[in-house]
Design an enzyme around this catalytic site. Structure first.
Site, PDB file in Angstrom:
ATOM      1  N   ASP B  26      13.878  13.999   9.456  1.00 34.45           N
ATOM      2  CA  ASP B  26      12.926  13.657  10.501  1.00 34.45           C
ATOM      3  C   ASP B  26      13.538  14.152  11.808  1.00 34.45           C
ATOM      4  O   ASP B  26      14.438  13.530  12.351  1.00 34.45           O
ATOM      5  CB  ASP B  26      12.726  12.128  10.500  1.00 34.45           C
ATOM      6  CG  ASP B  26      11.940  11.631  11.719  1.00 34.45           C
ATOM      7  OD1 ASP B  26      11.440  12.459  12.496  1.00 34.45           O
ATOM      8  OD2 ASP B  26      11.839  10.396  11.863  1.00 34.45           O
ATOM      9  N   LYS B  79      12.185  18.808  21.358  1.00 34.78           N
ATOM     10  CA  LYS B  79      11.027  18.948  20.463  1.00 34.78           C
ATOM     11  C   LYS B  79       9.738  19.221  21.239  1.00 34.78           C
ATOM     12  O   LYS B  79       8.838  19.887  20.746  1.00 34.78           O
ATOM     13  CB  LYS B  79      10.894  17.663  19.648  1.00 34.78           C
ATOM     14  CG  LYS B  79       9.855  17.704  18.545  1.00 34.78           C
ATOM     15  CD  LYS B  79       9.930  16.417  17.749  1.00 34.78           C
ATOM     16  CE  LYS B  79       8.911  16.348  16.646  1.00 34.78           C
ATOM     17  NZ  LYS B  79       9.082  15.097  15.879  1.00 34.78           N
ATOM     18  N   GLU B 173       4.503  13.887   9.784  1.00 35.90           N
ATOM     19  CA  GLU B 173       5.224  12.618   9.881  1.00 35.90           C
ATOM     20  C   GLU B 173       4.431  11.422   9.336  1.00 35.90           C
ATOM     21  O   GLU B 173       4.968  10.664   8.527  1.00 35.90           O
ATOM     22  CB  GLU B 173       5.702  12.403  11.320  1.00 35.90           C
ATOM     23  CG  GLU B 173       6.875  13.324  11.631  1.00 35.90           C
ATOM     24  CD  GLU B 173       7.090  13.597  13.110  1.00 35.90           C
ATOM     25  OE1 GLU B 173       6.466  12.915  13.943  1.00 35.90           O
ATOM     26  OE2 GLU B 173       7.887  14.500  13.423  1.00 35.90           O
ATOM     27  N   ASP B 195       1.682   6.129  14.304  1.00 34.52           N
ATOM     28  CA  ASP B 195       3.043   6.638  14.508  1.00 34.52           C
ATOM     29  C   ASP B 195       3.273   6.930  15.996  1.00 34.52           C
ATOM     30  O   ASP B 195       2.832   7.948  16.519  1.00 34.52           O
ATOM     31  CB  ASP B 195       3.226   7.908  13.655  1.00 34.52           C
ATOM     32  CG  ASP B 195       4.616   8.519  13.800  1.00 34.52           C
ATOM     33  OD1 ASP B 195       5.438   7.992  14.573  1.00 34.52           O
ATOM     34  OD2 ASP B 195       4.878   9.545  13.141  1.00 34.52           O
TER      35      ASP B 195
END
Lengths: 153, 507
Positions: B26, B79, B173, B195
């Site tokens: 992850d 990211k 994810e 999420d």
């Protein structure tokens, strides 16, 4: 021509048990999805992607009764309608009332159910001309309902 | 050609070295987590002996790179820059940005691309796994936000490649989290995965049934995360630095007040962000023609869901208590590890994901013609025919875009290429068919054919491959430096071939 019924080995027809469709779809994807071939050769993988894509296309078409009807009608040589002058006046009346702030949600719901019933009936008696007309109107009503549901923007 | 069938549960095991290990990674905005399956169960690894959360930061000190620790010179939240262009507004959040054609950040004497920074983090993970388990890292499943676009997905794969990690597959994810829940707790039915992480928000609706994980619809915001709340805390509460803001937010999840700041103070600041996530969630329900009352449950994932405010608002929205049986910061990596294990050793489980964003082409007047609408099941394919608008038109620009808006200028440009040498025909006669194919990981291939004359042209383009040639040679060079086995070299070569196609048709 791409035949979604053939992909699942179903007999062509408007009436389809969605539970059976989903079960077959999941079973077939379990066999052919590219994830089953993560470590396989490129060619094998490419074949899996093709087959899995076809399953997705067929499933997505068959699970929607409107698309299913459209496919069957085309198959019978009935091109989809592109206009319907009688229905147009009804649409104009609806949109005028909508513009005046009237809530026509319930009315559209009733109309949608009525049209769906006539679509089914038309397929039962194989009256494809009526099916074609019902499909055109139903598609239109559903679009109006969706636009209202999603709201502006 | 006949398809070679492998029985489910019997994926060719022999093709992978029995000495290596496959993992799930992850790669998060603020933290990364790595997990592995042992005896059929997923476990997160503590590779640095500092807890399982590996801060996704790259520092430079005493002529060396360091991952997971903050020094004076540190790059974080990288990211957010994956696959972005320098003109993207998100870049202004990064003080280390160096001006130029590609996004580069200054660290020590280096100007690093986001891909390079991410590859340092992934290399650290790879080395940590190998040190901890004493075996080479054979391959990995890496997770990305469901809402990641093409460019960001490709960038993530490139970072893994640079770090010498073979990517079995990217998975979304929320889908990974659902997999972990489905396999670890045995839940079935339709679930929402909410999420809310450090940098991104994703929400997916999934149907879990007989080992099939079918995504019904997904939505999200790539720039909506805990980071944004921290920035607001910083400016509104006059806190000296970001680290303090984060700490304050975390402390106030467990107690009512810290140093004169109360929980309700930060809740007032965080509330609009949470409202925004619920608005997105509402839209996803509409897209799937479902209501929050119709689903079995809601699963919480991501560090932000530890915040009491988030739990409260989510519970009110869904009218049911959310599930957090699994640690919200572990679930994604655990799901990725289960996926990696399944892909390598075979599994009865199947993930059926969808495209998060519509894919289309530019047509006359800067309008977008959607070819593959969002929430289409993957792998997917669709075609559209186009024609010329001028007599004797010899070429056609094919501009591939991603997004929901009507105008090209409001969508993300994935790339353009020119179809040359069209036969000289009156306007409207030439027939160019453009095919879009999206594979199971969400990666797009576009091809075009001219059909009228039989002289059909075929061009393949991987629009979001943003590798320029300098970067490419560097990657190849690096790969030889880290190079370990033939499998990886072959992989590099395939990637090189793909990106060469892009440079050939750049116009």
């Amino acid at each position: 021509m791409f035949d979604p019924f053939d992909v699942f080995g179903f007999e062509k027809g408007f009436f389809l048990d969605l539970k059976v469709l989903e079960k077959c779809y999941f079973e077939e994807q379990k066999k052919f999805h590219p994830d089953r071939f993560a470590l396989a050769e490129m060619n094998t993988k490419a074949d899996a992607i093709r087959k899995s894509t076809m399953l997705n296309q067929a499933y997505s078409l068959l699970k929607d009764p409107l698309e299913r009807a459209a496919f069957l009608l085309k198959e019978k040589g009935f091109e989809l309608m592109t206009h319907d002058s009688f229905f147009l006046s009804q649409v104009m009346e609806w949109s005028e009332r909508q513009d005046r702030g009237e809530d026509i949600t319930r009315e559209l719901q009733v109309e949608s159910e009525r049209l769906f019933k006539s679509l089914e009936d038309a397929f039962v008696v194989q009256d494809y001309a009526s099916a074609r007309e019902a499909l055109y109107r139903l598609t239109y009503v559903r679009k109006m309902m969706k636009a209202m549901f999603l709201g502006p923007g | 050609m006949l398809l070679q069938l492998v029985e489910p549960g019997q994926t060719a095991k022999s093709q992978i070295s029995s000495k290596g290990v496959v993992v799930g990674i992850d790669l998060g905005t603020t933290h990364s987590v790595v997990a592995v399956v042992q005896n059929g169960r997923p476990f997160v690894l503590d590779i640095d002996k500092k807890g399982f959360l590996i801060p996704s930061v790259l520092s430079y000190l005493e002529e060396k790179f360091h991952v997971g620790v903050v020094f004076d010179e540190t790059l974080s939240s990288i990211k957010r820059l994956m696959g972005r262009a320098p003109q993207d507004p998100i870049c202004s959040q990064f003080s280390q940005l160096v001006s130029g054609k590609a996004v580069r950040l200054k660290l020590g004497p280096y100007h690093l691309t986001p891909v390079e920074v991410a590859s340092h983090i992934l290399l650290h993970v790879r080395q940590g796994v190998e040190r901890t388990l004493g075996v080479p890292l054979e391959a990995a499943v890496i997770t990305v936000p469901a809402y990641f676009d093409e460019a960001a997905r490709i960038a993530t794969k490139q970072a893994a490649m640079l770090a010498g990690i073979k990517v079995l597959r990217l998975i979304n994810e929320p889908t990974a989290a659902a997999l972990a829940y489905g396999l670890e707790t045995g839940v079935e039915g339709v679930y929402a995965i909410y999420d809310f992480g450090g940098g991104t928000f994703d929400v997916s609706l999934l149907k879990l049934q007989n080992g099939v994980f079918q995504v019904l619809a997904t939505g999200g915001d790539l720039n909506l995360g805990g980071d944004d709340i921290d920035h607001q805390l910083l400016s509104q509460l006059k806190i000296s630095d970001l680290k303090k803001a984060q700490l304050l937010k975390e402390c106030l999840s467990n107690q009512e007040s810290v140093e004169g700041v109360t929980r309700s103070d930060i809740e007032a600041i965080a509330s609009p962000f949470v409202e925004k996530t619920l608005q997105i969630t509402q839209d996803v329900f509409k897209e799937a023609s479902l209501s929050p009352q119709e689903i079995q449950g809601v699963i919480l994932v991501g560090g932000m869901t530890r915040m009491p405010l988030v739990r409260r608002k989510v519970e009110t929205f869904f009218g049911k208590e959310p599930l957090y049986d699994l640690d919200p910061e572990k679930a994604v990596a655990m799901g990725a590890a289960l996926s990696a294990h399944g892909l390598t050793y075979g599994s009865e489980t199947l993930l059926l994901d969808v495209t998060p964003l519509s894919l289309g082409l530019e047509t006359m007047g800067g309008l977008v013609e959607k070819i593959i609408p969002r929430n289409t099941a993957l792998p997917a394919m669709a075609s559209q025919e186009f024609t010329t608008h001028q007599d004797g038109q010899g070429g056609m620009i094919i501009h591939v875009v991603q997004g929901e808006r009507e105008f090209v200028k409001d969508c993300l440009s994935l790339g353009r290429f020119e179809l040359k040498g069209l036969p000289s025909l009156p306007a409207g006669i030439a027939r160019v068919r453009v095919d879009f194919a999206v594979d199971a990981e969400g990666l797009l291939t576009v091809s075009a054919f001219e059909k009228t004359t039989g002289l059909s042209q075929h061009i393949e383009v991987h629009p979001s491959s943003q590798l320029d040639e300098n970067m490419l040679s560097k990657i190849i060079l690096e790969s030889h430096k880290h190079g370990r086995d033939d499998m990886k070299k072959r992989y590099m070569k395939e990637e090189k071939l793909k990106s060469e196609r892009v440079s050939l048709f750049k116009t």
